[in-house]
Every structure is written in C-alpha cells, then in structure tokens.
Design a protein around this motif. Structure first.
Motif, PDB file in Angstrom:
ATOM      1  N   ARG A 141      -3.538   4.723  -8.861  1.00  0.00           N
ATOM      2  CA  ARG A 141      -3.339   6.165  -8.808  1.00  0.00           C
ATOM      3  C   ARG A 141      -3.282   6.775 -10.205  1.00  0.00           C
ATOM      4  O   ARG A 141      -3.652   7.921 -10.413  1.00  0.00           O
ATOM      5  CB  ARG A 141      -2.062   6.498  -8.034  1.00  0.00           C
ATOM      6  CG  ARG A 141      -1.844   7.990  -7.819  1.00  0.00           C
ATOM      7  CD  ARG A 141      -0.646   8.223  -6.930  1.00  0.00           C
ATOM      8  NE  ARG A 141      -0.849   7.715  -5.591  1.00  0.00           N
ATOM      9  CZ  ARG A 141      -1.538   8.349  -4.635  1.00  0.00           C
ATOM     10  NH1 ARG A 141      -2.109   9.527  -4.914  1.00  0.00           N
ATOM     11  NH2 ARG A 141      -1.662   7.832  -3.445  1.00  0.00           N
ATOM     12  N   SER A 142      -2.839   5.988 -11.187  1.00  0.00           N
ATOM     13  CA  SER A 142      -2.713   6.481 -12.553  1.00  0.00           C
ATOM     14  C   SER A 142      -2.863   5.312 -13.520  1.00  0.00           C
ATOM     15  O   SER A 142      -2.730   4.145 -13.121  1.00  0.00           O
ATOM     16  CB  SER A 142      -1.354   7.160 -12.763  1.00  0.00           C
ATOM     17  OG  SER A 142      -0.314   6.197 -12.670  1.00  0.00           O
ATOM     18  N   PRO A 143      -3.135   5.585 -14.800  1.00  0.00           N
ATOM     19  CA  PRO A 143      -3.242   4.494 -15.787  1.00  0.00           C
ATOM     20  C   PRO A 143      -1.980   3.650 -15.879  1.00  0.00           C
ATOM     21  O   PRO A 143      -2.046   2.458 -16.198  1.00  0.00           O
ATOM     22  CB  PRO A 143      -3.514   5.245 -17.094  1.00  0.00           C
ATOM     23  CG  PRO A 143      -4.155   6.521 -16.675  1.00  0.00           C
ATOM     24  CD  PRO A 143      -3.492   6.897 -15.389  1.00  0.00           C
ATOM     25  N   MET A 144      -0.842   4.236 -15.614  1.00  0.00           N
ATOM     26  CA  MET A 144       0.418   3.497 -15.672  1.00  0.00           C
ATOM     27  C   MET A 144       0.445   2.341 -14.676  1.00  0.00           C
ATOM     28  O   MET A 144       1.113   1.325 -14.895  1.00  0.00           O
ATOM     29  CB  MET A 144       1.586   4.450 -15.416  1.00  0.00           C
ATOM     30  CG  MET A 144       2.960   3.804 -15.548  1.00  0.00           C
ATOM     31  SD  MET A 144       3.256   3.155 -17.208  1.00  0.00           S
ATOM     32  CE  MET A 144       3.309   4.716 -18.134  1.00  0.00           C
ATOM     33  N   ALA A 145      -0.313   2.490 -13.592  1.00  0.00           N
ATOM     34  CA  ALA A 145      -0.335   1.447 -12.564  1.00  0.00           C
ATOM     35  C   ALA A 145      -0.905   0.140 -13.103  1.00  0.00           C
ATOM     36  O   ALA A 145      -0.514  -0.940 -12.660  1.00  0.00           O
ATOM     37  CB  ALA A 145      -1.161   1.917 -11.369  1.00  0.00           C
ATOM     38  N   ALA A 146      -1.824   0.229 -14.061  1.00  0.00           N
ATOM     39  CA  ALA A 146      -2.423  -0.982 -14.632  1.00  0.00           C
ATOM     40  C   ALA A 146      -1.384  -1.845 -15.323  1.00  0.00           C
ATOM     41  O   ALA A 146      -1.520  -3.073 -15.410  1.00  0.00           O
ATOM     42  CB  ALA A 146      -3.523  -0.607 -15.615  1.00  0.00           C
ATOM     43  N   VAL A 147      -0.331  -1.224 -15.804  1.00  0.00           N
ATOM     44  CA  VAL A 147       0.742  -1.952 -16.488  1.00  0.00           C
ATOM     45  C   VAL A 147       1.795  -2.438 -15.500  1.00  0.00           C
ATOM     46  O   VAL A 147       2.250  -3.588 -15.564  1.00  0.00           O
ATOM     47  CB  VAL A 147       1.400  -1.060 -17.561  1.00  0.00           C
ATOM     48  CG1 VAL A 147       2.552  -1.792 -18.233  1.00  0.00           C
ATOM     49  CG2 VAL A 147       0.364  -0.593 -18.578  1.00  0.00           C
ATOM     50  N   THR A 178       0.814  -1.218   0.000  1.00  0.00           N
ATOM     51  CA  THR A 178       0.000   0.000   0.000  1.00  0.00           C
ATOM     52  C   THR A 178       0.849   1.271   0.000  1.00  0.00           C
ATOM     53  O   THR A 178       0.349   2.351  -0.312  1.00  0.00           O
ATOM     54  CB  THR A 178      -0.950   0.030   1.205  1.00  0.00           C
ATOM     55  OG1 THR A 178      -0.190  -0.038   2.416  1.00  0.00           O
ATOM     56  CG2 THR A 178      -1.928  -1.127   1.151  1.00  0.00           C
ATOM     57  N   ARG A 179       2.120   1.136   0.362  1.00  0.00           N
ATOM     58  CA  ARG A 179       3.009   2.295   0.334  1.00  0.00           C
ATOM     59  C   ARG A 179       3.512   2.609  -1.068  1.00  0.00           C
ATOM     60  O   ARG A 179       4.132   3.641  -1.297  1.00  0.00           O
ATOM     61  CB  ARG A 179       4.214   2.043   1.250  1.00  0.00           C
ATOM     62  CG  ARG A 179       3.862   2.009   2.734  1.00  0.00           C
ATOM     63  CD  ARG A 179       5.083   1.629   3.544  1.00  0.00           C
ATOM     64  NE  ARG A 179       4.802   1.629   4.976  1.00  0.00           N
ATOM     65  CZ  ARG A 179       5.659   1.219   5.900  1.00  0.00           C
ATOM     66  NH1 ARG A 179       6.858   0.777   5.517  1.00  0.00           N
ATOM     67  NH2 ARG A 179       5.334   1.236   7.176  1.00  0.00           N
ATOM     68  N   ASN A 180       3.238   1.695  -2.021  1.00  0.00           N
ATOM     69  CA  ASN A 180       3.693   1.902  -3.394  1.00  0.00           C
ATOM     70  C   ASN A 180       3.037   3.147  -3.974  1.00  0.00           C
ATOM     71  O   ASN A 180       1.826   3.364  -3.797  1.00  0.00           O
ATOM     72  CB  ASN A 180       3.360   0.672  -4.239  1.00  0.00           C
ATOM     73  CG  ASN A 180       4.046   0.702  -5.596  1.00  0.00           C
ATOM     74  OD1 ASN A 180       3.735   1.528  -6.448  1.00  0.00           O
ATOM     75  ND2 ASN A 180       4.976  -0.215  -5.791  1.00  0.00           N
ATOM     76  N   ARG A 181       3.799   3.960  -4.687  1.00  0.00           N
ATOM     77  CA  ARG A 181       3.280   5.219  -5.253  1.00  0.00           C
ATOM     78  C   ARG A 181       2.190   4.992  -6.290  1.00  0.00           C
ATOM     79  O   ARG A 181       1.449   5.909  -6.634  1.00  0.00           O
ATOM     80  CB  ARG A 181       4.422   5.996  -5.899  1.00  0.00           C
ATOM     81  CG  ARG A 181       5.141   5.244  -7.007  1.00  0.00           C
ATOM     82  CD  ARG A 181       6.310   6.012  -7.590  1.00  0.00           C
ATOM     83  NE  ARG A 181       7.022   5.248  -8.601  1.00  0.00           N
ATOM     84  CZ  ARG A 181       6.620   5.124  -9.857  1.00  0.00           C
ATOM     85  NH1 ARG A 181       5.502   5.720 -10.256  1.00  0.00           N
ATOM     86  NH2 ARG A 181       7.323   4.412 -10.722  1.00  0.00           N
TER      87      ARG A 181
END
Length: 414
Positions: free
Chosen positions: A248-254, A90-93
């Motif tokens: 948090r952002s679309p990049m997280a899905a990847v 959960t601490r991951n940005r």
C-alpha cells in the motif's frame, strides 16, 4: 584495385590460415555474445513475470524456492499456509491487494493453478475464445498448452496429483475447459487456471464444499482482498500455497516482510532480492564462461598475428616490388593492417551470427521460452568495438614490420 579489395584478395589467398583465424575469433565472440543474450533475456523474463508483485508469502522454507514456485512455476512449493493465516495477513493496513495461489496439481506436465481472476489481470491476459474460469471445476487454459495439447473449449481435463508428468490422477473430478487465453509471452501461457475452490473440491474427494445444508458453519463469508467466497468451515480448515502481495505504501517494503517472518507459519520472499541473489549464484558460472570467451579471443588474436607475420615473410618480395613501383610506406602499412581488420570483421560477424542463430535454435526447442533469438542488446556494440580493437592490436606489429622493411635488401636477396 583499391586497398580494401587487395586486402580481401590477400586474405582469401591463404584459405586455411584465414579460416583458422576466423573460426577462433568467431567462437570467442559467439561465447560472449551468447552469454549476453541469455543473461539479458533471463532478466527481461524475470522482470516481466514478476511485474506487479511486491512480496510473495508462503510456508516456512527457502525464500528463493517460494519465488521459483509461485512466480516462475519451475520448482516445488515449500508447503501450504492456512486460509485463516492468509486472511489475517490480507487485513494488514500495509497490504494493498493479495492474490491467492493453490499449487500442487498438473495436467500432462503443465501446472494447474488455483487462483482468482486477479492473477490473469496481473499479466494482462485476454481470452482467445470462451470464458474465464469461475464456477467450480472450470478451467481456462494458456495459449501454449492449448496449442501443444490441442485443447478446445468443452474438453475435460483430469488433473494429476503432483507436478511431474505421469503422476497419479484425479479422474473422478475432471475440469471442464471454458476458455483459451491469447498468448501473453509470459508464464501465463504455460498454466491452467482454475478457482481455488476447485482445487479444494478435487482434494476433498467426495466431500461437496458447495452444499449448504444449514447451520452457522455453512454461512458464506466473503474474503474481499482474496476475492474468495468461502464457508466458515473452509476458512478454518482449508489452505492455499502462497499469496502474491502488493504494498500500500513504500513503508510496507520495510515493515511487512518482518511482520510476516515473525509469524511462525509464514515466510516472506521479495522477488527483486531473491532474483538478484539467483543471478549472483549463477554469476560465477557466467564469469567463467566469459573468461573462456576472452581466452579464445586472445588466442584468435594470436592466430591473426601469426597469420600476418607468416604472410609478411612470404610476401616480402611482392611488397618490395609494390614499393619500387611507387607504393608508399604508409600504403604498405595500411594494407597489412587492413588485412588484419578484414579477418577480425569476418570472424566477428561469424561469431555474432553463430550466437544469435544458436540462441534462436535453443529457444525454439524450449517451449517455456518464447523468443526469436534475433534481438540485440546494447552490450553487443561493446563486444564489436572490443573485437575490432583486438584485431587492430594484433595487426599493428606485422604492419609496422612491413612499414620498416628495406626495399633494396629484399630485392637483392630475391
């Protein structure tokens, strides 16, 4: 008497033949419509229950099993993950928010979920009476459970270990019901919500986790993303079943699923991907049933065709008399065609009615499903057009034969 009225009269003049055609056509349409209703309903339910959840993280195992257990609560969890691992994740940005779930206990067959208030907020759940769970050994109960088991605020619930009804119990650590939820039409109606700390309390036996006798290991630690207040000892030794994450952002899905799966103890499961895979798995069965429905419709079209041909043979003299009295060839053609369309419409109506009533009865017997069965899907209009087209196609040849019939030859043989 107009053409339509005459067609209806002719259809009912042969009740057994017409009934066979109507039943066959109705069964074929009912099968296809029932599949449409079921698949559409399931997709809507899946989307509704998976709303706001981008990723589910659980113990190593089947991703689909993690989704079924953590979102739809219809399977067993793959195991537990340590609170320390959950806290690190959960601490991951890339993580915007996380909701913890602790599963494994039940009450009279209904699942008890250790979680936080955020889980109820995810489904926009509201209270019908009482208050939300919060303190240890308090519970807020879903609307369906409260109705079926006649649970009231203040009741004591002794949980059972495991998810099957009749499992061994934790009578020494009952939950106190402090609230009843309003119906949400989601999986929330089938759940009993308690705090994660309460689940730990039940499983800890006689160890009291909230006793602070002193010492650094009893200092409170606030896990902000999880909304959990725990001791250092709990952080190191306790576990949960899964985490419901939002990106948090679309990049997280990847990136985030790859990061999670690279951790030896954790498994990432994407709700959209796994539910699509589930539908692919059951899609073969759906296709087979749809083919069965199409075969029945083709057979019913053949039945309509045979019924009209037989009717035409029996009514040659009658049709010739109509022609001699001034009826045009086009009118005779239209009469036979209309009879086929009437059979098709009656059969289609019977099929649609049977499918919707059957679906309504089925959903009424399954408390996990909440639907009146009287909703319509867009594809049903295509079924209507398709069934009407089949009926017209089956009626064209008999109508053309009637159109081409020789009056003088028919009357001379009478």
């Amino acid at each position: 008497m107009n053409l339509f009225s005459l067609s209806i009269k002719n259809v009912f003049a042969k009740p057994l033949s017409s009934l066979l055609s109507v039943l066959l056509f109705g069964f074929g349409v009912a099968i296809i419509v029932a599949i449409l209703l079921t698949s559409t309903f399931l997709k809507n339910e899946i989307n509704k229950n998976a709303q706001g959840i981008d990723l589910v993280v659980g113990a190593k195992g089947s991703p689909l099993q993690i989704i079924l257990a953590s979102i739809f609560h219809i399977d067993f969890p793959t195991g537990n993950i340590s609170l320390q691992d959950a806290n690190n994740l959960t601490r991951n940005r890339l993580v915007k928010s996380a909701i913890p779930l602790s599963l494994g206990d039940s009450y009279q067959g209904y699942r008890i979920v250790g979680t936080t208030q955020d889980y109820a907020d995810l489904y926009e759940a509201t209270l019908a009476e009482g208050a939300w769970f919060g303190g240890e050994m308090t519970a807020t109960v879903g609307a369906t459970i409260a109705k079926n088991l006649e649970i009231k605020v203040g009741d004591k619930l002794a949980s059972a270990h495991g998810l099957a009804e009749g499992a061994s119990g934790h009578e020494e650590h009952p939950f106190t019901v402090v609230g009843i939820m309003e119906p949400t039409g989601s999986v929330m109606d089938q759940l009993i919500l308690v705090s994660v700390q309460s689940v730990w309390e039940v499983h800890a036996g006689h160890e009291a986790h909230d006793h602070e006798e002193g010492g650094d290991h009893h200092d409170r630690m606030q896990l902000e993303r999880l909304n959990l207040e725990v001791t250092k000892e709990q952080l190191e030794n306790e576990d949960i079943t899964s985490l419901l994450l939002t990106y948090r952002s679309p990049m997280a899905a990847v990136q985030l699923p790859r990061i999670v799966n690279g951790t030896s103890n954790l498994q990432a499961a994407s709700p959209p991907y796994e539910t699509a895979r589930l539908f692919n798995i059951i899609g073969v069965g759906v296709d087979v049933v749809n083919m069965l429905g199409l075969v029945i419709i083709v057979l019913s079209a053949t039945s309509v065709f045979i019924a009209l041909i037989n009717s035409l043979k029996e009514r040659k003299y009658e049709l010739a008399i109509m022609r001699s009295m001034g009826a045009s060839q086009l009118k005779i053609f239209s009469l036979i065609l209309t009879e086929g369309i009437v059979l098709t419409i009656i059969g289609s109506f019977f099929g649609f009615l049977m499918a919707h009533v059957g679906f309504m009865v089925l959903t009424a017997t399954m408390e996990q499903i909440q639907s009146d069965g009287m909703f319509f899907v867009t594809d049903e209009y295509y079924v209507m057009l398709g069934s009407l087209s089949v009926g017209i196609f089956a009626s064209i040849i008999p109508a053309f034969l009637a159109y081409k019939s020789d009056i003088s030859e028919t009357l001379s043989k009478a």
